[in-house]
Design a protein around this motif. Structure first.
Motif, short mmCIF file in Angstrom:
data_model
loop_
_atom_site.label_atom_id
_atom_site.label_comp_id
_atom_site.label_asym_id
_atom_site.label_seq_id
_atom_site.Cartn_x
_atom_site.Cartn_y
_atom_site.Cartn_z
N LEU A 1 0.71 -1.37 -0.10
CA LEU A 1 0.34 0.02 0.07
C LEU A 1 0.62 1.37 -0.34
N CYS A 2 1.77 1.34 0.15
CA CYS A 2 3.10 2.63 0.68
C CYS A 2 3.39 2.39 -0.53
N PHE A 3 4.03 1.72 -1.14
CA PHE A 3 4.34 1.96 -2.67
C PHE A 3 3.65 2.02 -3.28
N ILE A 4 2.68 2.24 -3.27
CA ILE A 4 1.48 2.16 -4.13
C ILE A 4 1.15 3.57 -4.08
N PHE A 5 0.98 3.82 -2.91
CA PHE A 5 0.83 5.38 -2.84
C PHE A 5 1.49 6.03 -2.23
N SER A 6 2.96 6.03 -2.29
CA SER A 6 3.71 6.99 -2.94
C SER A 6 3.88 6.75 -4.43
N VAL A 7 3.51 6.17 -5.30
CA VAL A 7 3.70 6.47 -6.38
C VAL A 7 2.65 7.00 -7.05
N ALA A 8 1.53 7.12 -6.31
CA ALA A 8 0.32 8.05 -6.77
C ALA A 8 0.61 9.25 -5.98
N PHE A 9 1.69 9.99 -4.80
CA PHE A 9 1.23 11.04 -5.03
C PHE A 9 2.29 11.58 -5.33
N ALA A 10 4.08 10.97 -5.53
CA ALA A 10 5.34 11.30 -6.58
C ALA A 10 4.86 11.92 -8.56
N SER A 11 4.20 10.90 -8.52
CA SER A 11 3.93 10.70 -10.32
C SER A 11 3.16 12.48 -10.70
N PRO A 12 2.35 12.93 -9.98
CA PRO A 12 2.11 14.52 -10.79
C PRO A 12 2.92 15.20 -10.59
N LEU A 13 3.87 15.20 -9.27
CA LEU A 13 5.06 16.13 -9.49
C LEU A 13 6.13 16.16 -10.08
N ALA A 14 5.93 14.29 -10.49
CA ALA A 14 7.30 14.27 -11.53
C ALA A 14 6.52 14.86 -13.20
N LEU A 15 5.56 14.70 -13.03
CA LEU A 15 5.13 15.16 -14.03
C LEU A 15 4.97 17.27 -14.34
N LYS A 16 5.02 17.66 -13.55
CA LYS A 16 4.43 18.94 -13.71
C LYS A 16 6.18 19.31 -13.31
N SER A 17 6.78 19.02 -12.71
CA SER A 17 9.01 19.21 -13.04
C SER A 17 9.19 18.80 -14.59
N ASN A 18 8.76 17.91 -15.09
CA ASN A 18 8.95 17.24 -16.48
C ASN A 18 10.31 16.53 -16.21
N TYR A 19 10.15 15.51 -15.17
CA TYR A 19 10.93 14.35 -14.52
C TYR A 19 10.68 12.77 -15.48
N TYR A 20 9.72 12.97 -16.51
CA TYR A 20 9.71 11.87 -17.41
C TYR A 20 10.28 11.40 -18.50
#
Length: 154
Positions: free
Chosen positions: A48-67
């Protein structure tokens, strides 16, 4: 103002979920070496913690162009086509996460009728990660798309 609050919540969610993930894994390791039996709930907490860490971090990565970008292929196009392709990509990704957010509402509602096997929490809490991911990704993609469309054409 809203953007700053959302970013702060996502950052805190990422930090907490990663720390809880690390803590539950360390507890698993400790229990396997030094206790007679490892607690069964630690595997579920880690997941669950892994799933939530991805759910919380992915929008931040998108915002900062880390893809990852495929620049070699992309740079073969003219500036006009680059802009069109970027617009199309943003629209497609927005639609994808909008569908995810909309469909996840059903999972969240259904999840509150069942409990997780080892922890006994409502599965709607676990399924809410999809809703968080979908809504926040749509928000940041929408901001990116608006900014992209407001830029003057080359």
């Amino acid at each position: 103002m809203l953007k700053k609050h959302i970013e702060k919540i996502l950052k805190l969610g990422t930090i907490w979920s990663v720390f809880l993930l690390i803590g539950s894994v360390l507890l698993q390791i400790f229990a396997r070496f030094f206790l007679a039996q490892a607690p069964s709930w630690t595997e579920e907490v880690s997941r669950l913690c892994f799933i939530f860490s991805v759910a919380f971090a992915s929008p931040l990565a998108l915002k900062s162009n880390y893809y990852i970008h495929l620049d070699v292929f992309f740079n073969m196009f003219s500036n006009i086509w680059k802009r069109r392709i970027n617009t199309l990509i943003l629209i497609c990704v927005f639609i994808l996460f909008f569908v995810l957010a909309f469909a996840s509402i059903k999972f969240v509602v259904m999840g509150f009728t069942e409990n997780s096997p080892s922890m006994g929490i409502k599965m709607g809490i676990a399924f809410s990660s999809m809703l968080i991911l979908g809504i926040t990704m749509c928000y940041f993609i929408g901001l990116k798309l608006i900014k992209h469309l407001k830029k003057p054409q080359p």
